[in-house]
Each structure stands twice: as structure tokens, then as C-alpha cells.
Motif scaffolding. Sequence first.
Motif, mmCIF file in Angstrom:
data_model
loop_
_atom_site.group_PDB
_atom_site.id
_atom_site.type_symbol
_atom_site.label_atom_id
_atom_site.label_comp_id
_atom_site.label_asym_id
_atom_site.label_seq_id
_atom_site.Cartn_x
_atom_site.Cartn_y
_atom_site.Cartn_z
ATOM 1 N N PRO A 1 -0.890 -5.848 12.454
ATOM 2 C CA PRO A 1 0.487 -5.676 11.989
ATOM 3 C C PRO A 1 0.809 -6.633 10.841
ATOM 4 O O PRO A 1 0.312 -7.768 10.807
ATOM 5 C CB PRO A 1 1.314 -5.999 13.233
ATOM 6 N N PHE A 2 1.610 -6.146 9.888
ATOM 7 C CA PHE A 2 2.075 -6.916 8.733
ATOM 8 C C PHE A 2 0.953 -7.263 7.748
ATOM 9 O O PHE A 2 1.153 -8.071 6.845
ATOM 10 C CB PHE A 2 2.791 -8.207 9.178
ATOM 11 N N GLN A 3 -0.205 -6.643 7.923
ATOM 12 C CA GLN A 3 -1.299 -6.859 6.993
ATOM 13 C C GLN A 3 -1.119 -5.976 5.763
ATOM 14 O O GLN A 3 -0.746 -4.817 5.863
ATOM 15 C CB GLN A 3 -2.641 -6.534 7.671
ATOM 16 N N THR A 4 -1.375 -6.525 4.589
ATOM 17 C CA THR A 4 -1.321 -5.761 3.349
ATOM 18 C C THR A 4 -2.710 -5.217 3.049
ATOM 19 O O THR A 4 -3.676 -5.983 2.990
ATOM 20 C CB THR A 4 -0.830 -6.629 2.180
ATOM 21 N N VAL B 1 2.731 8.910 16.345
ATOM 22 C CA VAL B 1 2.762 7.905 15.276
ATOM 23 C C VAL B 1 1.981 6.670 15.737
ATOM 24 O O VAL B 1 2.304 6.062 16.758
ATOM 25 C CB VAL B 1 4.211 7.526 14.925
ATOM 26 N N LEU B 2 0.952 6.314 14.975
ATOM 27 C CA LEU B 2 0.127 5.148 15.310
ATOM 28 C C LEU B 2 0.580 3.904 14.553
ATOM 29 O O LEU B 2 0.488 2.794 15.073
ATOM 30 C CB LEU B 2 -1.337 5.434 14.997
ATOM 31 N N ALA B 3 1.053 4.090 13.330
ATOM 32 C CA ALA B 3 1.493 2.947 12.522
ATOM 33 C C ALA B 3 2.412 3.443 11.416
ATOM 34 O O ALA B 3 2.399 4.623 11.049
ATOM 35 C CB ALA B 3 0.294 2.201 11.933
ATOM 36 N N ARG B 4 3.204 2.535 10.892
ATOM 37 C CA ARG B 4 4.081 2.820 9.752
ATOM 38 C C ARG B 4 3.910 1.722 8.707
ATOM 39 O O ARG B 4 3.717 0.551 9.052
ATOM 40 C CB ARG B 4 5.552 2.881 10.175
ATOM 41 N N PHE B 5 3.999 2.127 7.454
ATOM 42 C CA PHE B 5 3.995 1.166 6.355
ATOM 43 C C PHE B 5 5.424 0.833 5.954
ATOM 44 O O PHE B 5 6.352 1.604 6.185
ATOM 45 C CB PHE B 5 3.265 1.757 5.143
ATOM 46 N N ASP B 6 5.589 -0.325 5.340
ATOM 47 C CA ASP B 6 6.866 -0.668 4.722
ATOM 48 C C ASP B 6 6.970 0.152 3.441
ATOM 49 O O ASP B 6 6.276 -0.111 2.452
ATOM 50 C CB ASP B 6 6.891 -2.170 4.400
ATOM 51 N N CYS B 7 7.832 1.161 3.442
ATOM 52 C CA CYS B 7 7.846 2.153 2.372
ATOM 53 C C CYS B 7 9.137 2.170 1.577
ATOM 54 O O CYS B 7 9.550 3.231 1.092
ATOM 55 C CB CYS B 7 7.578 3.544 2.949
ATOM 56 N N ALA B 8 9.787 1.047 1.428
ATOM 57 C CA ALA B 8 11.031 1.001 0.662
ATOM 58 C C ALA B 8 10.804 1.458 -0.779
ATOM 59 O O ALA B 8 11.598 2.218 -1.349
ATOM 60 C CB ALA B 8 11.608 -0.410 0.682
ATOM 61 N N GLU B 9 9.690 1.029 -1.373
ATOM 62 C CA GLU B 9 9.408 1.400 -2.768
ATOM 63 C C GLU B 9 9.119 2.891 -2.895
ATOM 64 O O GLU B 9 9.633 3.552 -3.802
ATOM 65 C CB GLU B 9 8.219 0.587 -3.285
ATOM 66 N N GLY C 1 5.075 10.532 2.589
ATOM 67 C CA GLY C 1 4.446 10.926 3.846
ATOM 68 C C GLY C 1 3.286 10.043 4.238
ATOM 69 O O GLY C 1 2.917 9.971 5.421
ATOM 70 N N TYR C 2 2.685 9.342 3.247
ATOM 71 C CA TYR C 2 1.582 8.429 3.563
ATOM 72 C C TYR C 2 2.053 7.203 4.328
ATOM 73 O O TYR C 2 1.239 6.443 4.852
ATOM 74 C CB TYR C 2 0.903 7.960 2.272
ATOM 75 N N CYS C 3 3.372 7.002 4.382
ATOM 76 C CA CYS C 3 3.911 5.816 5.054
ATOM 77 C C CYS C 3 3.686 5.861 6.563
ATOM 78 O O CYS C 3 3.720 4.822 7.224
ATOM 79 C CB CYS C 3 5.398 5.690 4.769
ATOM 80 N N VAL C 4 3.489 7.049 7.111
ATOM 81 C CA VAL C 4 3.328 7.203 8.557
ATOM 82 C C VAL C 4 1.901 7.642 8.852
ATOM 83 O O VAL C 4 1.404 8.604 8.257
ATOM 84 C CB VAL C 4 4.330 8.235 9.117
ATOM 85 N N VAL C 5 1.237 6.934 9.752
ATOM 86 C CA VAL C 5 -0.121 7.284 10.175
ATOM 87 C C VAL C 5 -0.020 7.984 11.528
ATOM 88 O O VAL C 5 0.431 7.379 12.507
ATOM 89 C CB VAL C 5 -1.016 6.038 10.286
#
Length: 255
Positions: A159-162, A74-82, A140-144
Motif C-alpha cells: 500500500p502507498f507504493q509508487t 476490487v483488489l486495489a485502487r490507485f490515487d487517481c486525482a490527476e 479505468g486503470y485506477c481500479v485493479v
Amino acid sequence: MSYSPERSLLAVILSLILTPALADDTQPALATTEPSTIRVLLVASLETTLSSQMAGTLGEFKAALGQTVAKDAVLARFDCAEAQARARVAAAELTMARQNLDAKRNLRKLDAVGDLEVSVANTEVQKADGARALAQAQSGYCVVQAPFAGRVAKVHAKPFQTVPAGTPLFDLVSDGALKVRLNVPSSLLPKLKKDQALEVEILETGKAYPAHVSAINARVDAVAQTVELEARLDAAHPELIAGMSGTARFPDNNE
């Protein structure tokens, strides 16, 4: 010595005649000269730019410049609550559609509904199942993840960039033996063959490494009169990294 116009005119005529002849005598020597060394570039066997598959805000950021990563790391994760909420809604709608289909089938046994209503209920189940699969795919797109083992060559985001969908996140290059890319004069094409040995000297290390031709382009560059080759180093060398350059020498062409 007295000045003679005839003698001066004769000297001018001789110079005009002899000068092109001397140039023609030297031209073939330049045209037949073949370079003994050829510029090369080291490239990774696999390299890619990983981009975001969704629009969102980056949260966890695990990869750094130059870091070695394993396959599927895992390289990065998105905030995927929605996205996760949409997946739960889609799962609930599928459950409701299945319950409705079961009710319609039971009513059909009692002749309380027709075949059309049962068929419509079954279609609603298929529709809800497709929506659930889509929501799960988007989650599944939430995890890179790293598609192969390698090293991070560049980090494009923070990090934390939109970011919108399609934004480059990381450049990843594979580990292992590197490929060598080079362009050779097309005049050497008859002498070239796959698995032909060559020696690659890298400027950054000052060392020479054995390699073999792995691919020959099927087309000659008509403008530069060169043909592109790929070669593979015979072994992996820890001191070599993609982007280094140097020269190649074919043993058959050594002076």
C-alpha cells in the motif's frame, strides 16, 4: 603350483572377451524397463499476474495473500486525482467543440460561413470525443479488478507504493478442479489417448485421486524423449492446491 606365463595370458584374453558380452546381455533389460509411476504437478485451470496499467501511487489495498476473491472484485485502487482531472477537462473540451459545431451549422444556414468551416468544426468534435474516451479509459486503470474468481497466490506490491506502468501487483489462481501436468516417456505414446483414466497420488496429502487425460502434446521432446500431457481431476478437492506434486499411475501399466 608353479607360475605359468601362458596360463596368465590366457586368463587376460578370456576376461577381455567375456566382459563386453556380459555388459551387452544386461543392456537390453535396462532399455526396455518402463516406469510404472510418473512425476506430476498440480496447476490451476487459470492463473495470471495482474500488473499496473498506469504509473501512480497505490491507495486502497483490499487483497491479501491467500484471500479468496470473486470475479470483478476490487483488489486495489490507485490515487487517481490527476487522471480524473484529465477526464473532466476532456469532457469539457468535447462540450465546447459540440457548441462550436452547432454555432457553425447555424451560421451556415445564414450563409455566414462556408462548408469547410462546418467540416472543420465537426472534425474538432470527433477529436475531442476521442480524447474524452482515452481519458475515461485511463481513469479505468485506477481500479485493479479480479478477472476471474480465485485466490491471491502472491502480493508483489505494498500500500502507498509508487509504481511504474507494468509493475506486477498480484498473482491470482482460479478456484475449482485443478489440472495435472506430467511428462511421460515417448515410448508410451501409442498407448495414450484422450480421456484415458489415470490415478494421481499427491505427496502432501498421501491420497490418490482419479483423473482423465485432457490433452496430449503434438510434439515429442527430442532430447528427453518424453511427451507432455495434461489431465483433469474428476472432482474438486478442497485439500488440494496448485503447486502440490506427486506421481501418476496408468491402470494399463500397473504391474
